[in-house]
Write a protein that holds these residues in place. Structure first.
Motif, short mmCIF file in Angstrom:
data_model
loop_
_atom_site.label_atom_id
_atom_site.label_comp_id
_atom_site.label_asym_id
_atom_site.label_seq_id
_atom_site.Cartn_x
_atom_site.Cartn_y
_atom_site.Cartn_z
N THR B 64 -66.37 110.68 -50.48
CA THR B 64 -65.08 110.42 -50.28
C THR B 64 -64.68 109.47 -49.55
O THR B 64 -63.37 108.88 -49.37
CB THR B 64 -64.43 111.78 -50.08
OG1 THR B 64 -64.69 112.11 -48.79
CG2 THR B 64 -64.59 112.83 -51.06
N ALA B 65 -65.49 108.86 -48.55
CA ALA B 65 -65.29 107.88 -47.61
C ALA B 65 -65.23 106.64 -48.46
O ALA B 65 -66.34 106.46 -49.01
CB ALA B 65 -66.42 107.99 -46.53
N ARG B 66 -64.39 105.65 -48.06
CA ARG B 66 -64.39 104.52 -48.83
C ARG B 66 -64.50 103.42 -47.77
O ARG B 66 -63.90 103.37 -46.61
CB ARG B 66 -62.78 104.22 -49.55
CG ARG B 66 -63.04 103.81 -50.86
CD ARG B 66 -61.75 103.86 -51.62
NE ARG B 66 -61.05 104.99 -51.77
CZ ARG B 66 -59.94 105.30 -51.33
NH1 ARG B 66 -59.14 104.31 -51.13
NH2 ARG B 66 -59.32 106.57 -51.49
N PHE B 67 -65.45 102.77 -48.04
CA PHE B 67 -65.87 101.64 -46.94
C PHE B 67 -64.96 100.48 -47.09
O PHE B 67 -65.48 99.51 -47.74
CB PHE B 67 -67.38 101.29 -47.19
CG PHE B 67 -68.55 102.20 -47.09
CD1 PHE B 67 -68.90 102.30 -45.69
CD2 PHE B 67 -68.90 103.07 -47.88
CE1 PHE B 67 -69.84 103.60 -45.45
CE2 PHE B 67 -69.65 104.27 -47.86
CZ PHE B 67 -70.32 104.47 -46.55
N ASP B 68 -63.76 100.46 -46.57
CA ASP B 68 -62.75 99.71 -46.54
C ASP B 68 -62.79 98.83 -45.33
O ASP B 68 -61.72 97.97 -45.45
CB ASP B 68 -61.25 100.48 -46.57
CG ASP B 68 -61.37 101.44 -45.58
OD1 ASP B 68 -62.14 101.58 -44.95
OD2 ASP B 68 -60.07 102.17 -45.59
N GLY B 69 -63.38 99.02 -44.29
CA GLY B 69 -63.46 98.31 -43.18
C GLY B 69 -64.77 97.62 -43.06
O GLY B 69 -65.50 97.47 -43.65
N SER B 70 -64.90 96.45 -41.85
CA SER B 70 -66.20 96.19 -41.51
C SER B 70 -66.50 95.99 -40.13
O SER B 70 -65.35 96.17 -39.31
CB SER B 70 -66.21 94.78 -42.27
OG SER B 70 -65.31 93.97 -41.67
N ALA B 71 -67.49 96.17 -39.73
CA ALA B 71 -67.85 96.23 -38.33
C ALA B 71 -68.30 94.87 -37.98
O ALA B 71 -68.61 93.78 -38.80
CB ALA B 71 -69.29 97.09 -38.00
N THR B 72 -67.89 94.26 -36.64
CA THR B 72 -68.08 93.10 -36.34
C THR B 72 -69.42 92.99 -35.31
O THR B 72 -69.73 93.91 -34.69
CB THR B 72 -66.84 92.53 -35.39
OG1 THR B 72 -65.66 93.00 -35.85
CG2 THR B 72 -66.97 91.11 -35.00
N ILE B 73 -70.20 92.09 -35.82
CA ILE B 73 -71.63 91.89 -35.14
C ILE B 73 -71.58 90.56 -34.67
O ILE B 73 -71.44 89.42 -35.34
CB ILE B 73 -72.75 92.16 -36.29
CG1 ILE B 73 -72.45 93.48 -36.99
CG2 ILE B 73 -74.07 91.96 -35.81
CD1 ILE B 73 -73.43 94.13 -37.98
N THR B 74 -71.79 90.46 -33.30
CA THR B 74 -72.16 89.31 -32.80
C THR B 74 -73.49 89.32 -32.17
O THR B 74 -74.05 90.37 -31.69
CB THR B 74 -71.20 88.85 -31.60
OG1 THR B 74 -71.09 89.99 -30.84
CG2 THR B 74 -69.65 88.64 -32.49
N VAL B 75 -74.10 88.43 -32.00
CA VAL B 75 -75.45 88.21 -31.50
C VAL B 75 -75.70 86.97 -30.55
O VAL B 75 -75.11 85.86 -30.72
CB VAL B 75 -76.49 87.80 -32.45
CG1 VAL B 75 -78.03 87.90 -32.10
CG2 VAL B 75 -76.38 88.77 -33.82
#
Ligand code: ATP
Ligand code: MG
Lengths: 254, 391
Positions: B64-75
Motif C-alpha cells: 500500500t505504500a506508494r514510492f512517491d518521493g525520493s531520498a537525496t544522496i550526496t557523497v
C-alpha cells in the motif's frame, strides 16, 4: 563548626502490609569535632537512621526533623544533602556497572566542590588518597564497586570520604568485613578525615575493636528504633561485655 | 550428529552438534528473492516480523505504500550513479524479506562508492524524502582487492525510506564502515544490509541508531572465501515512542572466518506514551562447511526508566563440530533506584548520574569510531537525547 541535629525522628518503610514504623523518635545532635558511636542489636534501625539522613527514597519520614546548621535537611534532595556536606558510607555499597571508578570520583568531586577539579592536581590527589588507603590504582579503571570484595568496597567508601571532605560523615558498619590490616588502614583514613577539620563523625558499629582506633566522644545505645542510652566511651566496653539484653528484654521497655 | 562441539564459551559448554536453540537450519533455509511477489504479505506473526509494529510500517510491507518521493544522496568523495541494470548490482546479496524486495523493485538508480585505496574517508549522506513521502534507495559500497578505506553513511531527515545497502569486499581488502541513523521523530527506515566478505577481507562496521519513529535494520554477513573477518558493533538509544530493531544474521559458510558482534541499546521511556522499544536478534549460523570458525556475539541492554522494553534473542546454530570458538550472550540490566541513590548520595545530580551511566555504557562502542569529529558529534547527540527526554 557544623551541627547535625535530629529531633524526634519517626521513619517508616513501605511493606506489603502497609507502612511499618522503624524509627520511633530519634533524638541526636552531632557537633563538628565530635565522634559519636551508635551500637545496637541487628534490626534496631541503625541503617534506617543512616539512610533517612542521606534521603533514601524507600524511607519515609513521618514526623520529626533533621537540620544541618539550622537548615532543613529533609527538604533537600539526596544530591543536595551531599553537596550541603553530609556523607554516608554505606553498609552495603552499590555496584554501578558501566561507570568507571575514576569517572565517578571526578563527577562526585565536581558536584560537591561546585567546579571540576583541575585535572593535574586531581590526578595527584586521587593517587595520594588511594595510596593512603592501600588501594591499587587499577581500581580506578574498574566499574564502581562491580565485583569488589566486601572489604574493597569499604575502602572505596573511605576513599570517597577523603575526597569529598563532608562536614558530617555517617559511617554505617564501615568496619564490618574488614581483616585486621584493613581495619587499621580504614581507621587511619577516618582519623585523617577527623583531623582535617572541625568535622563530625557518626560511627555505627557492632564491635568495640574499631573504637580502639577511632576514639568516640559519645556512645549511644540504639534499640527498638531509638536511642535508649547515651554515655562515654566506657559504655562501649560494658556493651561488649554484657550485650544488649538489658535494653531489649521486655522489662527494659521504655 | 551428536558430537560434542569444542571451543565453546562456558555458557554453551556441552552443546552437541545440531542442538541449536532453534531447529537446525532455520536460518540456513531462509527464503531470499529479488521478486517482490515471491514474498507473502506478512501479517506480523511471522518469525521475522513478530517484534515489529506492522501498523507503523506505513504499508512498506503490504504494497500500500506508494514510492512517491525520493531520498537525496550526496557523497563526499567519488561515487557513481548507475541504473538498475548495472552488472555489479546484486553482488552483495538478495532480499530476505518483503520490504527489502519492495525497495529492490522500486529503486530507479543506485549510488556506488568504490574504495580503491583513497585514504580519505568517504561520507555518504542520505536524507529522507520528507514528511509524508515514501522513497526507495539503493547503495553499494565496494572495495578493490587489498584496498583499505573508511565509509560513513549518515541517514537523517523525515519521511519513510526502504533501502538495500550492499557492501562487497574484495579479497584482502579492509573497510571501516559507520552507519548512523539520526532521523527526525517522524521517520521510518527499514534497511537491509548485505555484507559480503571476500577471502581474507576485513569489515569493521559500527551502527549508531538514535532517531526516527521506527528503524529496522537487518544486516546479513556472508563470506565468499576463507579468512574473512567481520566485526559488527552497534548502539541504539530508544526514547519514548521509538522502535529500534536490529536483526543480524552472520552466515558462516566458509572455513576459518571470524565474526564478532557487540550491540548495546539504552532505553528511556516516558509515562503516558508508547513504550521505548528495542529489539535485537542475533542469528549466527555455522554451516557444515565452515570449519575453524570463530564467532562471538553479545547484546547488552540498559533500561533507564519504566515504560521501556528491550527484547534480545541470540541464536546460534552449529552444523559442524570443528569450530575454533563460539560464544553468545545477552543481558538486560536496569539502571535502578539503588544505583541512582548511590550516585546522588555523592552529590551527583540525577541528570548527571544518568549521563554518567549511559556514557560509560556506550563508551565501548563509540571508542571504535576513530573519526574524532564524528565521534564527538554522536556523543553530543546522545547527551542531547538524554537531556530532551530528561526526567
Ligand atoms: N523494605 C522493608 N520491609 C520490611 N522491613 C524492613 C524493610 N527495610 C527495613 N526493614 C526492617 O527495618 C528494621 C531495621 O533495619 P535496619 O537495616 O535499619 O537495621 P540495623 O539496625 O541497621 O541492623 P543491622 O545491625 O543488622 O545492620 C529491620 O527489622 C528490617 O527488617
Ligand atoms: Mg545496618
Amino acid at each position: 563548626m557544623s551541627t547535625l541535629e535530629i529531633k524526634d525522628l519517626h521513619v517508616s518503610v513501605a511493606t506489603d502490609d502497609g507502612p511499618k514504623e522503624i524509627l520511633k523518635g530519634v533524638d541526636l545532635t552531632i557537633e563538628g569535632g565530635q565522634t559519636h558511636a551508635i551500637m545496637g542489636p541487628n534490626g534496631s534501625g541503625k541503617s534506617t537512621l543512616a539512610y533517612a539522613i542521606a534521603g533514601h527514597p524507600k524511607y519515609e519520614v513521618t514526623s520529626g526533623s533533621i537540620t544541618l546548621d539550622g537548615v532543613d535537611v529533609l527538604a533537600m534532595t539526596v544530591d543536595e544533602r551531599a553537596r550541603a556536606g553530609l556523607f554516608l558510607a554505606m553498609q552495603y555499597p552499590v555496584e554501578v556497572p558501566g561507570v568507571s571508578t575514576s569517572n565517578f570520583l571526578r563527577a562526585a568531586a565536581t558536584a560537591v566542590r561546585g567546579e571540576a577539579p583541575k585535572l593535574r592536581t586531581w590526578v595527584k590527589e586521587v593517587k595520594t588518597a588511594m595510596s593512603n588507603l592501600d588501594i591499587d590504582p587499577a581500581f580506578g579503571d574498574r566499574n564502581v564497586n562491580e565485583g569488589f570484595s566486601g572489604g574493597e568496597k569499604k575502602r572505596q567508601e573511605v576513599l570517597q570520604l577523603a575526597l569529598l571532605a563532608p562536614k558530617i560523615a555517617v559511617l554505617d558498619e564501615t568496619d564490618s568485613g574488614l581483616d585486621v590490616d584493613a581495619l587499621r588502614v580504614v581507621s587511619e583514613g577516618v582519623n585523617r578525615y577527623k583531623a582535617s577539620g572541625d568535622v563530625g563523625v557518626l560511627l555505627i558499629t557492632h564491635y568495640t575493636r574499631i573504637l580502639q582506633h577511632i576514639k568516640p566522644d559519645v556512645v549511644h545505645v540504639f534499640a527498638g528504633g531509638k536511642v535508649v542510652l547515651s554515655g562515654g566511651p566506657e559504655l562501649a566496653d560494658e556493651l561488649e561485655k554484657n550485650g544488649y539484653e538489658r535494653f531489649t528484654s521486655p522489662a527494659a521497655a521504655v | 550428529m551428536t558430537d560434542v562441539v569444542s571451543g565453546l564459551a562456558p555458557e554453551l559448554a556441552g552443546a552437541k552438534e545440531g542442538q541449536g536453540s532453534k531447529p537446525l537450519a532455520s536460518a540456513s533455509e531462509r527464503f531470499t528473492s529479488y521478486d517482490l511477489d515471491a514474498f507473502e504479505v506478512p501479517g506480523g506473526r511471522e518469525e521475522n516480523w513478530r517484534f515489529t509494529p506492522m501498523k507503523r510500517l506505513r504499508g512498506l510491507h503490504d504494497g500500500t505504500a506508494r514510492f512517491d518521493g525520493s531520498a537525496t544522496i550526496t557523497v563526499d568523495g567519488s561515487s557513481e550513479t548507475v541504473g538498475r541494470d548495472d552488472a555489479r548490482i546484486g553482488q552483495g546479496g538478495v532480499p530476505a524479506d518483503r520490504v527489502a524486495a519492495a525497495a529492490w523493485t522500486a529503486f530507479t538508480e543506485a549510488t556506488v562508492v568504490t574504495i580503491d585505496g583513497t585514504p580519505e574517508p568517504v561520507t555518504v549522506r542520505v536524507t529522507g524524502p520528507g514528511e509524508g513521502a515514501v522513497a526507495a534507495a539503493h547503495l553499494q559500497i565496494r572495495t578493490t582487492p587489498h584496498a583499505e578505506g573508511t565509509v560513513v553513511v549518515e541517514f537523517s531527515g523525515s519521511g519513510t525510506l526502504a533501502d538495500n545497502i550492499e557492501v562487497v569486499l574484495a579479497d584482502g581488502s579492509k573497510l571501516t564502515l559507520v552507519v548512523t541513523e539520526e532521523w527526525a521523530d517522524d521517520a521510518v527506515h527499514v534497511s537491509a544490509q548485505h555484507l559480503s566478505i571476500g577471502r581474507d577481507a576485513t569489515l569493521r562496521a559500527t551502527s549508531v541508531a538514535l532517531g526516527g519513529d521506527l528503524v529496522r535494520i537487518s544486516p546479513t554477513v556472508k563470506y565468499r572465501g576463507p579468512g574473512g573477518d567481520a566485526e559488527l558493533a552497534g548502539l541504539g538509544f530508544a526514547d519514548a515512542g521509538q522502535h529500534l530493531e536490529q536483526r543480524l544474521l552472520v552466515d558462516h559458510g566458509e572455513p576459518s572466518c571470524t565474526s564478532n558482534v557487540l550491540y548495546k541499546n539504552a532505553l528511556q521511556g516516558r509515562k503516558g506514551t508508547t513504550d521505548a522499544r528495542t529489539v535485537w536478534i542475533g542469528d549466527v549460523l555455522i554451516r557444515a562447511t565452515a570449519e575453524n570458525t570463530r564467532t562471538f556475539e553479545f547484546n547488552r541492554n540498559l533500561v533507564l526508566t519504566e515504560h521501556a522494553r528491550a527484547d534480545s534473542v541470540p541464536n546460534l546454530e552449529i552444523e559442524t563440530g570443528e569450530i575454533a570458538g563460539a560464544g553468545h550472550a545477552s543481558a538486560t540490566g536496569r539502571f535502578d533506584d539503588e544505583q541512582l541513590f548511590y550516585l546522588q548520595s555523592r552529590g551527583i545530580p540525577e541528570d548527571v548520574a544518568r549521563r554518567l551511566v549511559v556514557r560509560g555504557f556506550f563508551g565501548e562502542i563509540l571508542s571504535k569510531i576513530t573519526l574524532p569529529d564524528l565521534r564527538e558529534r554522536l556523543e553530543a547527540a546522545i547527551e542531547a537525547e538524554l537531556a530532551v527526554t530528561g526526567i
